[in-house]
Design a protein around this motif. Structure first.
Motif, PDB file in Angstrom:
ATOM      1  N   UNK A  73       0.845  -1.196   0.000  1.00 11.99           N
ATOM      2  CA  UNK A  73       0.000   0.000   0.000  1.00 11.99           C
ATOM      3  C   UNK A  73       0.882   1.249   0.000  1.00 11.99           C
ATOM      4  N   UNK A  74       1.988   1.194   0.728  1.00  9.52           N
ATOM      5  CA  UNK A  74       2.915   2.331   0.727  1.00  9.52           C
ATOM      6  C   UNK A  74       3.476   2.632  -0.652  1.00  9.52           C
ATOM      7  N   UNK A  75       3.626   1.585  -1.469  1.00 11.75           N
ATOM      8  CA  UNK A  75       4.162   1.762  -2.818  1.00 11.75           C
ATOM      9  C   UNK A  75       3.273   2.626  -3.711  1.00 11.75           C
ATOM     10  N   UNK A  76       1.988   2.727  -3.390  1.00  5.46           N
ATOM     11  CA  UNK A  76       1.074   3.462  -4.273  1.00  5.46           C
ATOM     12  C   UNK A  76       0.619   4.799  -3.697  1.00  5.46           C
ATOM     13  N   UNK A  77       1.156   5.202  -2.564  1.00  9.97           N
ATOM     14  CA  UNK A  77       0.694   6.430  -1.904  1.00  9.97           C
ATOM     15  C   UNK A  77       0.672   7.638  -2.837  1.00  9.97           C
ATOM     16  N   UNK A  78       1.775   7.870  -3.534  1.00 13.36           N
ATOM     17  CA  UNK A  78       1.858   9.038  -4.416  1.00 13.36           C
ATOM     18  C   UNK A  78       0.834   8.995  -5.527  1.00 13.36           C
ATOM     19  N   UNK A  79       0.728   7.853  -6.178  1.00 18.15           N
ATOM     20  CA  UNK A  79      -0.225   7.729  -7.277  1.00 18.15           C
ATOM     21  C   UNK A  79      -1.668   7.815  -6.769  1.00 18.15           C
ATOM     22  N   UNK A 103     -11.727   5.681  -7.314  1.00 15.02           N
ATOM     23  CA  UNK A 103     -11.647   4.851  -6.115  1.00 15.02           C
ATOM     24  C   UNK A 103     -11.341   3.400  -6.487  1.00 15.02           C
ATOM     25  N   UNK A 104     -11.962   2.909  -7.533  1.00 13.36           N
ATOM     26  CA  UNK A 104     -11.677   1.545  -7.982  1.00 13.36           C
ATOM     27  C   UNK A 104     -10.266   1.430  -8.550  1.00 13.36           C
ATOM     28  N   UNK A 105      -9.798   2.455  -9.203  1.00  9.74           N
ATOM     29  CA  UNK A 105      -8.424   2.448  -9.742  1.00  9.74           C
ATOM     30  C   UNK A 105      -7.418   2.385  -8.586  1.00  9.74           C
ATOM     31  N   UNK A 106      -7.665   3.140  -7.527  1.00 13.28           N
ATOM     32  CA  UNK A 106      -6.791   3.108  -6.347  1.00 13.28           C
ATOM     33  C   UNK A 106      -6.789   1.698  -5.748  1.00 13.28           C
ATOM     34  N   UNK A 107      -7.963   1.099  -5.634  1.00 16.63           N
ATOM     35  CA  UNK A 107      -8.046  -0.250  -5.095  1.00 16.63           C
ATOM     36  C   UNK A 107      -7.273  -1.254  -5.938  1.00 16.63           C
ATOM     37  N   UNK A 108      -7.404  -1.151  -7.245  1.00 20.01           N
ATOM     38  CA  UNK A 108      -6.702  -2.068  -8.139  1.00 20.01           C
ATOM     39  C   UNK A 108      -5.190  -1.858  -8.074  1.00 20.01           C
ATOM     40  N   UNK A 109      -4.769  -0.600  -7.997  1.00 21.49           N
ATOM     41  CA  UNK A 109      -3.332  -0.320  -7.847  1.00 21.49           C
ATOM     42  C   UNK A 109      -2.799  -0.956  -6.563  1.00 21.49           C
ATOM     43  N   UNK A 110      -3.548  -0.789  -5.479  1.00 18.53           N
ATOM     44  CA  UNK A 110      -3.134  -1.365  -4.198  1.00 18.53           C
ATOM     45  C   UNK A 110      -3.100  -2.875  -4.235  1.00 18.53           C
ATOM     46  N   UNK A 111      -4.130  -3.479  -4.808  1.00 21.82           N
ATOM     47  CA  UNK A 111      -4.174  -4.936  -4.930  1.00 21.82           C
ATOM     48  C   UNK A 111      -2.953  -5.445  -5.680  1.00 21.82           C
ATOM     49  N   UNK A 112      -2.655  -4.828  -6.812  1.00 20.67           N
ATOM     50  CA  UNK A 112      -1.520  -5.277  -7.625  1.00 20.67           C
ATOM     51  C   UNK A 112      -0.184  -5.042  -6.927  1.00 20.67           C
ATOM     52  N   UNK A 113      -0.071  -3.923  -6.197  1.00 23.68           N
ATOM     53  CA  UNK A 113       1.180  -3.632  -5.491  1.00 23.68           C
ATOM     54  C   UNK A 113       1.417  -4.641  -4.365  1.00 23.68           C
ATOM     55  N   UNK A 114       0.353  -5.003  -3.647  1.00 28.81           N
ATOM     56  CA  UNK A 114       0.484  -5.989  -2.562  1.00 28.81           C
ATOM     57  C   UNK A 114       0.842  -7.355  -3.146  1.00 28.81           C
ATOM     58  N   UNK A 115       0.157  -7.738  -4.212  1.00 29.56           N
ATOM     59  CA  UNK A 115       0.456  -9.033  -4.832  1.00 29.56           C
ATOM     60  C   UNK A 115       1.884  -9.072  -5.378  1.00 29.56           C
ATOM     61  N   UNK A 116       2.362  -7.947  -5.878  1.00 29.56           N
ATOM     62  CA  UNK A 116       3.738  -7.895  -6.390  1.00 29.56           C
ATOM     63  C   UNK A 116       4.746  -8.137  -5.273  1.00 29.56           C
ATOM     64  N   UNK A 117       4.408  -7.736  -4.060  1.00 26.09           N
ATOM     65  CA  UNK A 117       5.311  -7.947  -2.921  1.00 26.09           C
ATOM     66  C   UNK A 117       5.526  -9.436  -2.627  1.00 26.09           C
ATOM     67  N   UNK A 118       4.576 -10.272  -3.005  1.00 25.30           N
ATOM     68  CA  UNK A 118       4.736 -11.709  -2.805  1.00 25.30           C
ATOM     69  C   UNK A 118       5.800 -12.273  -3.753  1.00 25.30           C
ATOM     70  N   UNK A 119       6.017 -11.615  -4.874  1.00 24.38           N
ATOM     71  CA  UNK A 119       6.969 -12.117  -5.863  1.00 24.38           C
ATOM     72  C   UNK A 119       8.308 -11.388  -5.809  1.00 24.38           C
TER      73      UNK A 119
END
Length: 195
Positions: A73-79, A103-119
């Motif tokens: 979530x921290x990764x997307x703060x600026x965007x 709001x949905x775009x923010x949610x999708x950005x956050x979802x993808x950023x969190x999932x990226x942290x797993x990889x």
């Protein structure tokens, strides 16, 4: 000189503006493991509990912290801040659809950023015992499969399958991280409320 008459039509956008501003100020974006994705897994813990356990670790159980949610979530703060600014501008123009889209775009950005942290992470590696453990093979009903000699059949270890990244054996926990946009106060468990 003849008097001139001009007619100008002014649209009252106050209702649309009010609705769009309410859409922005009365909704929250939640990123993580929603209750509907938190069904219990084998072992009794659900995905929300597992996410918390791995986010902070459990030293007494030998589980190191593998933070994914807060850093993601921290990764997307600026965007996200830029999207909220644009949503506010659209709200003042009465564009409720643009607010919901932001709001949905923010949610999708956050979802993808969190999932990226797993990889992509610098988490502590799995222990050799975990990498080399060969799980028992089971049938659809959960019974251990046995060979003709009565010995339990084992599957390949994580090392043999090349699955060395922590928390990504099945990717079930990673995929359970998503987002929801909800009206403030709706469907949330808060301290003192019934769950």
């Amino acid at each position: 000189m003849k008097p001139t008459l001009s007619v100008r039509q002014v649209a009252d956008m106050s209702g649309a503006i009010r609705k769009a501003v309410e859409a922005l100020t009365e909704k929250d974006v939640f990123i993580g493991v929603p209750a509907e994705n938190a069904a219990p897994r084998q072992g009794g813990l659900n995905n929300a509990e597992l996410s918390y356990l791995h986010e902070y670790g459990a030293p007494a159980a030998g589980i190191p912290a593998r933070p994914h949610l807060l850093p993601g979530v921290g990764d997307i703060k600026g965007e996200a801040a830029g999207l909220l600014k644009g949503a506010a501008e659209q709200a003042l123009k009465g564009n409720e659809a643009a607010v919901d889209a932001a709001l949905n775009r923010i949610g999708l950005l956050g979802q993808n950023a969190v999932r990226a942290r797993f990889q992509n992470n610098d988490w502590p590696p799995l222990k050799d015992a975990t990498l080399d453990a060969s799980p028992l093979k089971k049938d659809d009903e959960g019974n251990v499969i046995r060979d003709k000699g009565g010995e339990a059949v084992r599957g390949k270890s994580r090392r043999e399958k090349g699955k060395l990244n922590p928390l990504l054996d099945t990717a079930q926990l990673m995929k359970s991280h998503t987002y929801v946009v909800r009206k403030k106060g709706k469907s949330l468990v808060t301290p003192g409320s019934a769950s």
